[in-house]
Design a protein around this motif. Sequence first.
Motif, mmCIF file in Angstrom:
data_model
loop_
_atom_site.group_PDB
_atom_site.id
_atom_site.type_symbol
_atom_site.label_atom_id
_atom_site.label_comp_id
_atom_site.label_asym_id
_atom_site.label_seq_id
_atom_site.Cartn_x
_atom_site.Cartn_y
_atom_site.Cartn_z
ATOM 1 N N PRO A 94 54.296 23.181 53.720
ATOM 2 C CA PRO A 94 53.956 22.462 52.481
ATOM 3 C C PRO A 94 53.914 20.974 52.699
ATOM 4 N N LYS A 95 52.960 20.364 51.986
ATOM 5 C CA LYS A 95 52.836 18.917 52.071
ATOM 6 C C LYS A 95 53.928 18.248 51.271
ATOM 7 N N THR A 96 54.484 17.225 51.792
ATOM 8 C CA THR A 96 55.498 16.466 51.065
ATOM 9 C C THR A 96 54.799 15.618 50.016
ATOM 10 N N PRO A 97 55.269 15.659 48.757
ATOM 11 C CA PRO A 97 54.606 14.881 47.700
ATOM 12 C C PRO A 97 54.700 13.404 47.978
ATOM 13 N N SER A 98 53.639 12.737 47.614
ATOM 14 C CA SER A 98 53.626 11.291 47.811
ATOM 15 C C SER A 98 54.598 10.625 46.856
ATOM 16 N N ALA A 99 55.151 9.542 47.307
ATOM 17 C CA ALA A 99 56.134 8.823 46.490
ATOM 18 C C ALA A 99 55.451 8.242 45.259
ATOM 19 N N PRO A 100 56.090 8.302 44.075
ATOM 20 C CA PRO A 100 55.472 7.733 42.866
ATOM 21 C C PRO A 100 55.299 6.240 42.994
ATOM 22 N N VAL A 101 54.211 5.743 42.425
ATOM 23 C CA VAL A 101 53.914 4.313 42.476
ATOM 24 C C VAL A 101 54.012 3.749 41.076
ATOM 25 N N GLY A 102 54.078 2.436 40.958
ATOM 26 C CA GLY A 102 54.195 1.783 39.673
ATOM 27 C C GLY A 102 55.653 1.549 39.303
ATOM 28 N N PRO A 103 55.873 0.859 38.192
ATOM 29 C CA PRO A 103 57.256 0.589 37.771
ATOM 30 C C PRO A 103 57.983 1.880 37.411
ATOM 31 N N ARG A 104 59.241 1.919 37.697
ATOM 32 C CA ARG A 104 60.047 3.117 37.470
ATOM 33 C C ARG A 104 60.839 2.970 36.165
ATOM 34 N N PRO A 105 60.745 3.946 35.241
ATOM 35 C CA PRO A 105 61.536 3.839 34.003
ATOM 36 C C PRO A 105 63.017 4.026 34.275
ATOM 37 N N LYS A 106 63.810 3.419 33.404
ATOM 38 C CA LYS A 106 65.257 3.514 33.572
ATOM 39 C C LYS A 106 65.792 4.893 33.198
ATOM 40 N N GLY A 107 65.155 5.508 32.199
ATOM 41 C CA GLY A 107 65.573 6.837 31.765
ATOM 42 C C GLY A 107 64.399 7.785 31.747
ATOM 43 N N LYS A 108 64.610 8.960 31.182
ATOM 44 C CA LYS A 108 63.571 9.966 31.116
ATOM 45 C C LYS A 108 62.636 9.646 29.963
ATOM 46 N N MET A 109 61.313 9.685 30.257
ATOM 47 C CA MET A 109 60.315 9.360 29.250
ATOM 48 C C MET A 109 59.724 10.637 28.663
ATOM 49 N N ARG A 110 59.111 10.473 27.494
ATOM 50 C CA ARG A 110 58.392 11.593 26.908
ATOM 51 C C ARG A 110 57.165 11.899 27.751
ATOM 52 N N PRO A 111 56.885 13.169 28.024
ATOM 53 C CA PRO A 111 55.726 13.491 28.874
ATOM 54 C C PRO A 111 54.421 13.335 28.114
ATOM 55 N N LEU A 112 53.366 12.995 28.855
ATOM 56 C CA LEU A 112 52.023 12.930 28.300
ATOM 57 C C LEU A 112 51.214 14.016 28.995
ATOM 58 N N PHE A 113 50.840 15.033 28.260
ATOM 59 C CA PHE A 113 50.239 16.227 28.856
ATOM 60 C C PHE A 113 48.735 16.041 29.053
ATOM 61 N N TRP A 114 48.371 15.218 30.041
ATOM 62 C CA TRP A 114 46.982 15.048 30.405
ATOM 63 C C TRP A 114 46.699 15.780 31.711
ATOM 64 N N THR A 115 45.400 15.804 32.113
ATOM 65 C CA THR A 115 44.988 16.412 33.388
ATOM 66 C C THR A 115 44.474 15.310 34.284
#
Length: 504
Positions: A28-49
């Motif tokens: 399995p491929k290792t997922p790429s590290a997330p980019v952009g600013p990191r939130p301090k807590g858990k955010m509400r998900p946005l269910f887009w494609t």
Amino acid sequence: APPPPPPPPPMMGGPPPPPPPFGAMSPPKTPSAPVGPRPKGKMRPLFWTPTKSAAAPWLRATSPSRISKSASTATLWEKLSPQKIDIQSFEALFSQKSKPKKKVMEDKTTDKSARGVKPYNALDGKRAQAVGILMGSLKMGVETISRAVLAMDESLLELEQLKAVYDQRATLEELDLMKGHLKSQESAPKPVPLAKPDSFLLDVSRIHRFTQRAECWIFKDMFCERLFDCGERVGQIDIAIDELRTCERVQQTLATVLELGNFMNYGTNRGSANGFHLEILRKLKDVKSVDGSTTLIHYVVNTILAPVSDSGPDEASPVETCPMPDPDLFKHAAEHDYDALAAELKSLKTDFEKFLKKVAEVNTTATTDGEIHPFKEEMDEFAEDTQGIIDDQFTILHASKSDFAELVDFFAFVPLKRGADPTPKDLFDIWREFCADFRVAWKAELRRIAKRKLDAARKEKDRLRQEALQSKQSLGRKAGGSVLATKLKNKFRKKAPVATPTKK
């Protein structure tokens, strides 16, 4: 013999690993590290494609120089530029709220050693379910209920909640089963506990005189409402009585009906009557004229409206409101009965006497200050204030009944059921129906009068316009003749010889 030569040293890097066999799963491929600013807590998900095209340059995990796609085939997403975003406020608005952990109510009736043992149910399934629903809606323990009942504190326990607990209280048979079970389990190595609904009702029954206290509290709250309801119903009858006794239009209408009826019955046994039974008022709308254009009730209304109807089109004749009482007034009065009202007051007085006995029972059996106060002070004050109110209401009821009897004699009213005492329904139903018919006829007659006056006004306007036109034409003819005469005179003056002076 000389020793064999040593093996050659291994090559740097070694040969490439053999390819995996056909059909084998690739790692399995290792997922790429997330980019952009990191939130301090858990955010509400946005269910887009997400799209499969290349990411915008500032969102790429790799260097832009490694992307082989040419600029001419770049998508919109690759051309976007970064935007300034207030990350702090955005995170405050769209972060996920942490759900509070539900408090688990401890079962005080069982200990740890008893867990896992099927509890004993003295209640049947349907009853246990109802009590369980009640426990869930209350969201409070028996200790809180006990404090509220002893202190009569509605801030802790609302009256509706108290009624619900009172309605679901355990019966004597159910309490005997619960207590008998607990007694049988005293010496058991693993005692079987009571089910939660059973335990709840048993604990409620242990509140000092819960049933009597709840009944006193409920009666105290409902007493004023029941007494006010009786007084309001008596008041509606009194208003109807006063309206029929004092309304001049009622007497005028009855006098008109009497005169018209005597005229219609002239020369018969029904003629020359001094009065009539009120039941005929219901049938006036059914007596039609010869040509069917009107009814007797319309004619009665027309007779009363004669002063307005006979006034000329220029005279001030404001449209009057219907002079007869509102039919709803008699509708409400007809719904009540003196016998039912007297029975309700007797029931209220009996309940009050029972209330006094329950208060005395609670006070005499209480042993602690918490059981005595403030129950004693509140109930004693209420009993003192209420003592003579019921008797006063009986006096008002008897006075109203006497006024109604006088009204019956005033109209010489006889109900259809011979031998029975007339009731408010017998009398007021007639007036309700008659007043409703009268109002319909009144509105129709007002519309007819208004139309007749409007037609008369139009005719008068046309007459005045015609007279003005004729006057104008007459003046025009006179003016034309005088002008012609003036022209002829001037003409003759020009033709006449002018005298010249003679020379001497």
